[in-house]
Structure formats: structure tokens, C-alpha cells
Design an enzyme around this catalytic site. Structure first.
Site, PDB file in Angstrom:
ATOM      1  N   ASP A 176       0.908  -1.140   0.000  1.00 33.32           N
ATOM      2  CA  ASP A 176       0.000   0.000   0.000  1.00 33.32           C
ATOM      3  C   ASP A 176       0.947   1.189   0.000  1.00 33.32           C
ATOM      4  OD1 ASP A 176      -1.481   2.249   0.702  1.00 33.32           O
ATOM      5  OD2 ASP A 176      -2.971   1.044   1.767  1.00 33.32           O
ATOM      6  N   HIS A 177       1.058   1.883  -1.124  1.00 36.85           N
ATOM      7  CA  HIS A 177       2.171   2.834  -1.227  1.00 36.85           C
ATOM      8  C   HIS A 177       2.011   4.018  -0.273  1.00 36.85           C
ATOM      9  CE1 HIS A 177      -0.583   4.788  -4.066  1.00 36.85           C
ATOM     10  NE2 HIS A 177       0.060   5.897  -3.796  1.00 36.85           N
ATOM     11  N   HIS A 239      -5.818   3.058   1.453  1.00 37.05           N
ATOM     12  CA  HIS A 239      -4.997   4.195   1.889  1.00 37.05           C
ATOM     13  C   HIS A 239      -5.601   4.939   3.090  1.00 37.05           C
ATOM     14  CE1 HIS A 239      -3.193   3.225  -1.824  1.00 37.05           C
ATOM     15  NE2 HIS A 239      -3.953   3.957  -2.609  1.00 37.05           N
TER      16      HIS A 239
END
Ligand code: NAP
Length: 480
Positions: A176-177, A239
Site C-alpha cells: 500500500d504505497h 490508503h
């Protein structure tokens, strides 16, 4: 200062794809240019295309190099690509994996093998099965799973179960960047490393929390993908949930990956489950409409004229823990907003008997476009008397350190190479997050209601303002 990483082999599945070209290879280049990669570390690009290494290098020279915006030199690029080799591997073809294993095993002294699956998730199961069959799932192998990890709870469970047949949880790095964003990670030192925040970080002092991810762009050319996804799946389940966890979690026993992830899991598990009535009352979905010379969502290319997919969602959530009992957490994300931003806002309670008639304090943690932490204070107005005015004090992270600030993907790639799991989702966290959003998806799938509307380049529909007004609150842009 960042130390050089362990020796490694990265096997990059999907090496010819968009993500590899735009992000993964440029980020590896940056780590190389900064001298962070072990000199022997090697990148094996693999995908279906029948290319040799020279052909692949030609392709990335034209398609990937253009995405390197800083620290580029042709000489550095040439030294970077000496690490790269290409192999044609179809995930459905076992014999391709046998060649892959030979190539990897021909190398001595590899401390660890990172397998990055930058492909559609439907390829994860055959890829993992074949990797295991050729012995590429030993304890020195880490596997990175690119998002999306499912489109609902059942599909997410299926992906996790498929991968778990061949890899231990400790080997699995779910991307999950947002977890690679410095200022999200900063929330933990801010809260637990500074004496003055922790005592007020709770229901006694916090009136409400807002978490926003706003995008300025519309769906652009990705109408077909977006229409089957929507804002909830694209942003909230992953996010926004990570941002929520960092803000709301309890102090972990240590900074070890499992201690931190245990506390994040507890936050997601404590989110109050929603009934259909709760969804109807506490969740607003909306679509942007034509305005300011921009098309509406329903006029976008490859979007059905009767689509009910949300380009905006706002949720009033509650966390059922002693720390947060009764505090509303307002979560929202949208496309075609007036500006691009990701931020967390803590609105503190007004004083019970204010001496100065001032309003409450506020803390804003901004992850993008700039990385800042701002506090709003009440200070004396210049001149006679003791009237007060609001003033904002901003800590700009870019000024805190001269160190190069890596993109999220680079930081995450470096973490995988070094075997640190802190910034990756554990299976239980991910599935709990899906469990919480499922009633919303189920309600939307069955209700005949149409999404609300908001004009392109506005902050969302009136209904989302009303959601907060009901509690006597307002979104940040509507606060004085
Ligand atoms: P893409 O441009 O469509 O590339 C897909 C890659 O998969 C290509 O390298 C393709 O190889 C390879 N591939 C397809 N079938 C294969 C097979 N049978 N065996 C081996 N390789 C095969 O996709 P992408 O945009 O890079 O995205 C990859 C994944 O990351 C997707 O799940 C996407 O949702 C996710 N993601 C993408 C982005 C982004 O910005 N692009 C951001 C976040 C997440 P050939 O070209 O050689 O056929």
C-alpha cells in the site's frame, strides 16, 4: 544517513507493464544513483513479451527513463542497467519458471530473493504455484503483492489463501504505497515521541478527526477500470484505512513489525460495524458533474451513462475504544476536487469557559502535495487589549532535513530488500478492513438510490457538508 542494503535478486514480474516503467524501475534507479543498492544486486525483469535483455533495455530506455525526473545522468543510467537482465516468463508455463530458477540459482552469494508481482492479481495463484514448484519459495525469498488485493472480502481472502499455500506470512509484503509516505510514518514519532501530544490525543480533547484524500484529476483514460472500482475500493479500504490506523492506534509494545501491525489491526477491528441504516445515514456517495469546462463522470470515455459508481465518498465512522468512544472520524476521498491533497485533521474541543472567547485548536498533518504539520493557535492581537487571533505554525518537513526524500515506492522497495515488514499490510489487517467496508458495498449494490452530485472542481456534494453539520462540525475548507 541511509546504509547500503543487503545483496539481492529482484525478480520483477510485469516488467514491461505501466507500473514497472513509471514507478518501479525509476525508483530502483534512484536507489542505485544514491549508492544504496548493493553493488552485486541484480534485477531480473520478467514478463510474457518475447524479448532478450538487449531488447528489454531498449524498451526501458524509451519507456521508463523518461519517468526519472531527478538525479538523472546517462552515465548513471548505464551503470544502473548493468544490473538488469530479462527473461520471458509466462506465469502459466512451468518450463519458463524452470529457466527462471536456473538463472537465479546460478548466482552465488545472494542474500535474498525478492519476487515482485506487478501483474493483475489473477496471475498471483499460478505464479506462486510455479515458483514453489521450482523451489523459489524458500526462507530467503520474499514475495511482494501489488494492489489491488481483491475487490471485496471474498476475493481478498481467496488471493491471500492462494499465496499462503506456498509462502509463509512472514515472506509476504503487501503493497500500500501510502505506507511509504514519510509524513504518514511521521505520525508515530509525532504522537509517541513528543510528550505534549499523547495526553490530548483522545476523546477528552479531540472533537473530531477528518481524513481526506483529494484528487484533482478525473478518471482520464481509465473510465473502464474506474467504473468497476469506485472511490471506496480505490482509496478508502486501503490508503484511508492506513491513515486512520496511524492516527487512532494505541502505543505499540515496540516498533517491531508485528507489534505495530497488531495495534493497527485493533483499530480496524474496533471500527463500529455498519448496518444498512447506518450506511444510509453515515455514508455519502457522489459523482462529479460537468462544470468549469470539465466533463461530468457520466460523460467520460468508457463510463456507462447510467453508472452508479462513486467518484466521491464521505463516511462518518466511529471507533469503539476507550480512547475514541463517541469521536466522529470523517473519511472522504474524491476525484475532480479543487486541489490534490492528502491530510489528517484533528479538531480539538473548544475550551469549556474560554477566557479569550477564542475557538478551538487544530492540528493538520499533510502527506501531499507538501509534507507539513501545522497547528493553529490563538495569540494576542497586536495593540491595546487582549483580543486574540488565529495563527498557524507550520513545520515543513522539507526544511527539517537536507536528505533526499525518496518516493514511496523507492522506500518500500528498499524495505523489502532489507526484510522489514513494518510498512506492509498483514493478512488479518487487510481482511478486517474489507469486512468493515462490505456493508457499504452491499448496500450500494442493492439500493435503487442514485449517487449524489457535485460540480467538478468543488469539494463534494452538499450532503457531505450536511453529514458534518449534523454534529455541529464542518470540513476543513469550511472552517474559519
Ligand atoms: P499492465 O501495464 O497491464 O502490465 C501488465 C504486466 O503483466 C505486463 O508486463 C505483462 O507482460 C504482464 N503479463 C500479462 N500476462 C502475463 C502472463 N500470462 N505471464 C507473465 N506476465 C504477464 O499493468 P500495470 O499497470 O503495470 O499494473 C500491474 C498491476 O499493478 C495491476 O494489478 C495494477 O492494478 C497494479 N497497479 C498499477 C498501478 C499503475 O500506476 N499502473 C498502480 C497501482 C497498482 P507483457 O506486456 O509482456 O504481456
Amino acid at each position: 544517513m541511509t546504509a547500503q542494503l543487503n545483496n539481492f535478486d529482484i525478480i520483477l514480474f510485469g516488467a514491461t507493464g505501466d507500473l514497472a516503467m513509471r514507478k518501479l524501475l525509476p525508483c530502483l534507479y534512484q536507489a542505485h544513483a544514491a549508492g544504496l543498492l548493493h553493488p552485486e544486486g541484480r534485477i531480473l525483469g520478467v514478463s510474457r513479451s518475447k524479448l532478450d535483455t538487449a531488447g528489454f533495455l531498449e524498451k526501458i530506455h524509451s519507456d521508463s527513463k523518461i519517468h526519472i525526473k531527478t538525479h538523472f545522468s546517462e552515465e548513471m543510467w548505464q551503470s544502473f542497467v548493468r544490473r538488469i537482465q530479462y527473461l520471458t516468463v509466462d506465469v502459466n508455463n512451468l518450463s519458463d519458471f524452470e529457466r527462471l530458477a536456473q538463472t537465479v540459482k546460478a548466482r552465488t552469494q545472494t542474500d535474498n530473493v525478492v519476487i515482485y508481482l506487478s501483474t493483475a492479481p489473477k496471475f498471483f495463484a499460478p505464479a506462486c504455484e510455479h515458483l514453489a514448484k521450482v523451489g523459489l519459495n524458500g526462507s530467503n525469498v520474499r514475495i511482494v503483492l501489488e494492489k489491488p488485493l481483491g475487490t471485496d472480502l471474498a476475493s481478498s481472502q481467496q488471493i491471500n489463501a492462494d499465496v499462503a499455500q506456498y509462502f509463509q506470512e512472514q515472506q509476504i509484503y503487501r503493497i500500500d504505497h501510502y505506507l511509504g509516505k514519510e509524513n504518514l510514518q511521521n505520525v508515530l514519532p509525532l504522537r509517541f515521541g513528543n510528550i505534549f501530544f499523547e495526553p490530548v490525543w483522545n476523546r477528552d480533547f479531540v472533537q473530531s478527526v477528518q481524513i481526506t484524500i483529494a484528487e484533482q484529476l478525473g478518471v482520464e483514460e481509465r473510465g473502464e477500470f474506474y467504473d468497476s472500482t469506485g472511490a471506496l475500493r480505490d482509496m478508502v479500504q486501503n490508503h484511508i484505512m492506513q491513515m486512520l490506523c496511524f492516527v487512532a492506534m494505541e502505543r505499540p509494545k515496540s516498533l517491531g513489525a508485528d507489534d505495530v501491525r497488531d495495534e493497527k489491526l485493533k483499530v480496524v477491528a474496533a471500527l463500529k460495524p455498519m448496518t444498512a441504516n447506518d450506511v444510509a445515514r453515515n455514508v455519502i456517495r457522489a459523482q462529479y458533474t460537468a462544470a468549469n469546462g470539465l466533463k461530468g463522470y457520466l460523460q467520460e470515455h468508457n463510463v456507462p451513462a447510467d453508472s452508479r459508481t462513486e467518484t466521491y465518498v464521505a463516511i462518518r465512522a466511529e471507533i469503539d475504544t476507550p480512547r475514541w468512544q463517541g469521536v466522529p472520524f470523517y473519511l472522504r476521498t474524491g476525484k475532480r476536487m479543487p486541489s490534490r491533497s492528502a491530510e489528517i485533521v484533528l479538531n480539538f474541543k473548544p475550551q469549556a469557559k474560554p477566557l479569550f472567547g477564542a475557538n478551538a485548536n487544530r492540528l493538520v498533518i499533510r502527506l501531499q502535495p507538501d509534507e507539513t504539520i501545522s497547528t493553529t493557535w490563538w495569540v494576542k492581537q497586536v495593540g491595546s487589549g487582549l483580543d486574540v487571533q488565529a495563527a498557524t505554525m507550520t513545520l515543513d518537513m522539507a526544511q527539517v532535513s537536507d536528505e533526499r526524500r525518496a518516493e514511496a515506492y523507492e522506500l518500500l522497495l528498499r524495505e523489502v530488500i532489507d526484510g522489514r515488514l513494518n510498512l506492509f499490510n498483514r493478512r488479518d489487517e487487510l481482511e478486517k478492513a474489507w469486512e468493515w467496508v462490505m456493508p457499504i458495498l452491499d448496500y450500494w449494490a442493492t439500493t435503487p438510490d442514485k449517487p449524489c452530485e457535485y460540480p467538478a472542481q468543488s469539494w463534494g456534494p452538499q450532503e457531505a457538508k450536511d453529514l458534518l453539520a449534523r454534529d455541529g462540525n464542518a470540513w476543513l475548507e469550511d472552517q474559519q
